[in-house]
Scaffold this active site. Structure first.
Site, PDB file in Angstrom:
ATOM      1  N   TYR A  94     136.802 -29.985 107.066  1.00  0.00           N
ATOM      2  CA  TYR A  94     138.133 -30.591 107.119  1.00  0.00           C
ATOM      3  C   TYR A  94     138.592 -30.694 108.565  1.00  0.00           C
ATOM      4  CZ  TYR A  94     140.099 -31.387 102.491  1.00  0.00           C
ATOM      5  OH  TYR A  94     140.405 -31.922 101.268  1.00  0.00           O
ATOM      6  N   GLU A 152     142.009 -32.472 109.668  1.00  0.00           N
ATOM      7  CA  GLU A 152     143.245 -33.245 109.815  1.00  0.00           C
ATOM      8  C   GLU A 152     143.666 -33.317 111.282  1.00  0.00           C
ATOM      9  OE1 GLU A 152     142.729 -31.476 107.134  1.00  0.00           O
ATOM     10  OE2 GLU A 152     143.941 -32.183 105.437  1.00  0.00           O
ATOM     11  N   ASP A 158     141.978 -59.233 109.546  1.00  0.00           N
ATOM     12  CA  ASP A 158     141.095 -58.371 108.748  1.00  0.00           C
ATOM     13  C   ASP A 158     139.701 -58.996 108.810  1.00  0.00           C
ATOM     14  OD1 ASP A 158     139.590 -57.140 106.809  1.00  0.00           O
ATOM     15  OD2 ASP A 158     141.173 -57.121 105.293  1.00  0.00           O
ATOM     16  N   THR A 161     136.284 -53.140 107.321  1.00  0.00           N
ATOM     17  CA  THR A 161     135.406 -52.151 106.716  1.00  0.00           C
ATOM     18  C   THR A 161     134.219 -51.977 107.667  1.00  0.00           C
ATOM     19  OG1 THR A 161     134.405 -53.946 105.469  1.00  0.00           O
ATOM     20  CG2 THR A 161     135.987 -52.580 104.296  1.00  0.00           C
ATOM     21  N   LYS A 190     129.864 -53.814 105.686  1.00  0.00           N
ATOM     22  CA  LYS A 190     129.451 -55.159 105.265  1.00  0.00           C
ATOM     23  C   LYS A 190     128.455 -55.681 106.298  1.00  0.00           C
ATOM     24  CE  LYS A 190     133.499 -56.077 102.408  1.00  0.00           C
ATOM     25  NZ  LYS A 190     134.674 -55.251 102.698  1.00  0.00           N
ATOM     26  N   ARG A 224     130.157 -46.758 103.979  1.00  0.00           N
ATOM     27  CA  ARG A 224     131.424 -47.300 103.471  1.00  0.00           C
ATOM     28  C   ARG A 224     132.577 -46.603 104.165  1.00  0.00           C
ATOM     29  NH1 ARG A 224     129.991 -50.102  98.585  1.00  0.00           N
ATOM     30  NH2 ARG A 224     132.144 -50.765  98.427  1.00  0.00           N
TER      31      ARG A 224
HETATM   32  N1  DSN Z   1     135.174 -56.003  97.622  1.00  0.00           N
HETATM   33  C1  DSN Z   1     135.118 -56.735  98.856  1.00  0.00           C
HETATM   34  C2  DSN Z   1     134.388 -58.021  98.706  1.00  0.00           C
HETATM   35  O1  DSN Z   1     133.484 -58.056  97.896  1.00  0.00           O
HETATM   36  O2  DSN Z   1     134.666 -58.994  99.400  1.00  0.00           O
HETATM   37  C3  DSN Z   1     136.447 -56.945  99.447  1.00  0.00           C
HETATM   38  O3  DSN Z   1     137.153 -55.765  99.437  1.00  0.00           O
END
Ligand code: DSN
Length: 422
Positions: free
Chosen positions: A59, A61, A205, A231, A234, A240
């Site tokens: 942990y 914080e 984003d 994120t 991707k 993740r």
């Molecule tokens: N779930 C993602 C996507 O597939 O684009 C977006 O959050």
């Protein structure tokens, strides 16, 4: 012979054979199928190792140098490494790597800049936006007065005249630019002009395209937008997670919004995985990878057009292709299910101005990040376009689907994915 320690703390296959088997079967699924969901990818073995480490035990914080628990000698170093690598990679003044994923990252931005019921604006979900850009079923559409802009009916590209008109009318505190199902480049400078005109914070984003941005395959919003969220799993190929970049002047607001505003302890195993992914993404090989993602998407789009598919906006500039199946006489859901049986995994998706419902829409969404991570190129893209045409044209033909599945699996065997033991 097992040692006493093995007996007290056995490996997964012994402790929980059911879960071990399911993980192994997922490894096989990810190996023998063509994964076209554009938000998915393969994390490298190094990223997976960091993510599956003892760092999950700790942990912490707070932020490096100012924590609320002791024992942070190594965690501070890991978080500082992740931040310094990401700032160098993206050319950003500040980054927070603690958001648990993209939606919490976006929520933190609202918390930093808005009060409940403030006006906000984002691309509508049916036009290719994200739930957290203010769509009505999301907390961001319920707790804020959200206005959705869309795409133009004629070319399905972002309708900047509408963005400007709505922004002047509603004076949003936040103007989101970001997409989950939009196959074209985003013009961050145009959004900036509109945000300046109405005094909005511009928030980009880039969850889908962050790997393309660092690879030079998509323009960067850093230095244009006030805040950039993403994120990490991707096109960037990390674990993740989520991250927020901002100008120095907003660093305190963003950090306070993430912790203690929204979250408790950061997921340190994820932070370490993000640091590894940032290191991988700073290599010339990654730049080439990003360019290959787009090159593959363009070849695949051309192949699909050649087989009579109708593509939203007529093609792609990025990693993603949105197919309107109306002209093929099959719904997105039926097509996606038939394609999955054939070893081609995608998701059904609404298309702009879709007359069908979101759970059974007119389109499918595909992308090239995962298959490019396997080293596939133009030859494989052309084969894929042909298989997709065969499957959607005869979605009820079990023999044809079995044959395509076997051919897909055979092709996949020549391209072992990163991160998965052979
Ligand atoms: N779930 C993602 C996507 O597939 O684009 C977006 O959050």
């Amino acid at each position: 012979m097992p040692t006493p320690n093995d007996l007290r703390d056995p490996p997964l296959a012994t402790r929980d054979p059911e879960i071990a088997r399911l993980i192994r079967e997922e490894e096989v699924r990810e190996t023998v199928k063509l994964r076209l969901i554009p938000s998915e990818n393969y994390a490298s073995r190094a990223v997976l190792e960091a993510t599956g480490s003892v760092l999950t035990n700790k942990y912490s914080e707070g932020y490096a140098g100012k924590r609320y628990y002791e024992g942070q000698q190594l965690i501070d170093q890991i978080e500082e490494l992740a931040c310094s690598r990401l700032k160098a990679l993206f050319g950003a003044e500040h980054v927070n790597v603690q958001p648990y994923s993209g939606s919490p990252a976006n929520l933190a931005v609202y918390l930093a800049f808005c009060k409940p019921h403030d006006p906000v604006m984002g691309l509508g979900l049916p036009a290719g936006g994200h739930l957290t850009h203010g769509w009505n079923v999301s907390i961001t559409g319920k707790y804020f007065n959200s206005v959705a802009y869309g795409v133009s009916p004629s070319d399905h590209r972002i309708d900047f005249a509408e963005v400007r008109r709505l922004a002047l009318e509603h004076k949003p505190k936040i103007l989101w630019c970001g997409t989950t199902a939009y196959p074209r480049l985003l013009d961050f400078a145009k959004f900036r002009e509109i945000a300046d005109e109405v005094g909005a914070k511009l928030c980009a984003d880039i969850s889908h395209i962050s790997g393309l941005v660092v690879g030079g395959a998509h323009p960067s919003p850093i230095g244009i937008a006030d805040v950039v969220t993403s994120t990490t799993h991707k096109t960037l190929r990390g674990p993740r997670g989520g991250m927020i970049f901002c100008k120095s002047e907003y660093a305190k607001d963003i950090d306070r919004a993430v912790f203690p505003g929204l979250q408790g302890g950061p997921h340190n195993h994820t932070t370490a995985g993000i640091a590894v992914a940032a290191k991988e993404a700073s290599t010339p090989e990654f730049k080439q990878y990003a360019l290959n993602i787009v090159a593959n998407a363009k070849v695949l789009a051309e192949g699909l057009l050649g087989h009579g598919f109708s593509l939203v906006t007529g093609g792609t500039d990025n990693h993603l292709i949105l197919i309107d199946l109306t002209s093929k006489g099959i719904s997105g859901k039926l097509a996606a299910k038939a394609l999955d049986r054939a070893g081609i995994v995608c998701n059904y998706n609404s298309v702009p101005f879709d007359p069908r419902k979101p759970f059974d829409p007119s389109g499918i969404r595909i992308g090239t990040p995962s298959i490019t991570s396997r080293g596939m190129g133009p030859t494989e893209m052309k084969k894929l376009a042909g298989w997709m045409d065969q499957v959607v044209s005869k979605a009820d033909d079990a023999a044809l689907i079995d044959r395509v599945a076997a051919e897909v699996s055979e092709m996949c065997s020549g391209f072992p994915p990163p991160g998965i033991p052979v």
